[in-house]
Design an enzyme around this catalytic site. Structure first.
Site, mmCIF file in Angstrom:
data_model
loop_
_atom_site.group_PDB
_atom_site.id
_atom_site.type_symbol
_atom_site.label_atom_id
_atom_site.label_comp_id
_atom_site.label_asym_id
_atom_site.label_seq_id
_atom_site.Cartn_x
_atom_site.Cartn_y
_atom_site.Cartn_z
ATOM 1 N N ASN A 61 0.835 -1.200 0.000
ATOM 2 C CA ASN A 61 0.000 0.000 0.000
ATOM 3 C C ASN A 61 0.865 1.243 0.000
ATOM 4 O O ASN A 61 2.024 1.234 0.430
ATOM 5 C CB ASN A 61 -1.004 -0.003 1.155
ATOM 6 C CG ASN A 61 -0.382 0.010 2.537
ATOM 7 O OD1 ASN A 61 0.642 -0.613 2.796
ATOM 8 N ND2 ASN A 61 -1.029 0.713 3.457
ATOM 9 N N GLU A 63 0.272 5.390 0.824
ATOM 10 C CA GLU A 63 -0.586 6.503 1.237
ATOM 11 C C GLU A 63 -0.002 7.808 0.715
ATOM 12 O O GLU A 63 1.213 7.982 0.647
ATOM 13 C CB GLU A 63 -0.684 6.560 2.759
ATOM 14 C CG GLU A 63 -1.348 5.343 3.349
ATOM 15 C CD GLU A 63 -1.358 5.326 4.860
ATOM 16 O OE1 GLU A 63 -2.003 4.418 5.414
ATOM 17 O OE2 GLU A 63 -0.722 6.193 5.502
ATOM 18 N N TYR A 67 -4.933 12.644 0.001
ATOM 19 C CA TYR A 67 -5.938 11.599 0.148
ATOM 20 C C TYR A 67 -7.126 11.935 -0.735
ATOM 21 O O TYR A 67 -7.524 13.100 -0.777
ATOM 22 C CB TYR A 67 -6.369 11.489 1.621
ATOM 23 C CG TYR A 67 -7.353 10.387 1.862
ATOM 24 C CD1 TYR A 67 -6.919 9.090 2.046
ATOM 25 C CD2 TYR A 67 -8.717 10.643 1.865
ATOM 26 C CE1 TYR A 67 -7.819 8.056 2.244
ATOM 27 C CE2 TYR A 67 -9.623 9.628 2.057
ATOM 28 C CZ TYR A 67 -9.172 8.341 2.242
ATOM 29 O OH TYR A 67 -10.064 7.337 2.425
ATOM 30 N N CYS A 72 -4.131 0.676 -2.444
ATOM 31 C CA CYS A 72 -4.006 -0.548 -1.655
ATOM 32 C C CYS A 72 -2.957 -1.480 -2.267
ATOM 33 O O CYS A 72 -2.684 -1.423 -3.467
ATOM 34 C CB CYS A 72 -5.337 -1.282 -1.596
ATOM 35 S SG CYS A 72 -6.666 -0.366 -0.796
ATOM 36 N N GLU A 74 -3.193 -4.690 -2.812
ATOM 37 C CA GLU A 74 -3.764 -5.634 -3.761
ATOM 38 C C GLU A 74 -3.929 -5.009 -5.149
ATOM 39 O O GLU A 74 -3.597 -5.604 -6.167
ATOM 40 C CB GLU A 74 -5.141 -6.137 -3.283
ATOM 41 C CG GLU A 74 -5.128 -6.783 -1.934
ATOM 42 C CD GLU A 74 -5.454 -5.803 -0.809
ATOM 43 O OE1 GLU A 74 -4.694 -4.824 -0.610
ATOM 44 O OE2 GLU A 74 -6.462 -6.021 -0.123
ATOM 45 N N CYS A 107 -10.489 -4.338 0.674
ATOM 46 C CA CYS A 107 -11.571 -3.352 0.661
ATOM 47 C C CYS A 107 -12.498 -3.623 -0.528
ATOM 48 O O CYS A 107 -12.198 -4.463 -1.388
ATOM 49 C CB CYS A 107 -10.996 -1.936 0.589
ATOM 50 S SG CYS A 107 -10.324 -1.484 -1.035
ATOM 51 N N CYS A 110 -10.833 -3.124 -3.997
ATOM 52 C CA CYS A 110 -9.931 -4.231 -4.341
ATOM 53 C C CYS A 110 -10.727 -5.469 -4.737
ATOM 54 O O CYS A 110 -10.354 -6.174 -5.678
ATOM 55 C CB CYS A 110 -9.001 -4.547 -3.172
ATOM 56 S SG CYS A 110 -7.725 -3.277 -2.931
#
Length: 153
Positions: A61, A63, A67, A72, A74, A107, A110
């Protein structure tokens, strides 16, 4: 009319009880957490995928200060795989996190991308969600998102 959706999955109370290939993929996902950039949540996620050829790919992931521009583990892995190895289907994908107090589940975004990848490669991928010394496994990402989005009927 009432309907039901049920599915089977495997649960391993310890990673040692898993098949060796799955256990190895979980270890690779755990190693991928070291590459995560998570200065805000401090929740590092790693993913590892085994392709049909046997090649292992990694994702972590990331960040962002802007934002929601982060990504992520995945999805970073699957987008990379689809861009560089589209002719080599993902057979299994493992997810791990640090800290790892409980199993790490994908999530909703994903899950949708996993289903998109399964559709594109025309084969299911085994999804291994690990953490806290345990793991749950489904044989297809489609089981994690029964009411998936589709532009086609």
């Amino acid at each position: 009319m009432e309907k039901q959706f049920r599915f089977n999955y495997e649960h391993y109370a310890s990673l040692e009880a898993m098949p060796e290939a799955d256990r190895q993929l979980v270890r690779e996902a755990e190693r991928a957490t070291a590459n995560a950039h998570a200065p805000y949540s401090e929740f590092r996620v790693g993913a590892a995928a085994r392709l049909r050829s046997g090649r292992i790919l990694y994702g972590s992931n990331f960040e962002s200060e802007v934002y929601p521009a982060g990504l992520c583990a995945e999805r970073s892995l699957m987008f990379y795989a689809e861009a560089n190895y589209a002719d080599d289907p993902i057979e299994a994908l493992a997810i791990a996190s640090r800290p790892s107090e409980r199993e790490c589940y994908p999530c909703g975004q994903c899950r949708q991308v996993m289903v998109d990848v399964e559709r594109r490669q025309q084969s299911p991928m085994r999804v291994i969600m690990s953490g806290g010394g345990t793991a749950s496994v489904v044989e297809s990402a489609a089981l994690l998102l029964p009411f998936t989005f589709s532009l086609k009927s």
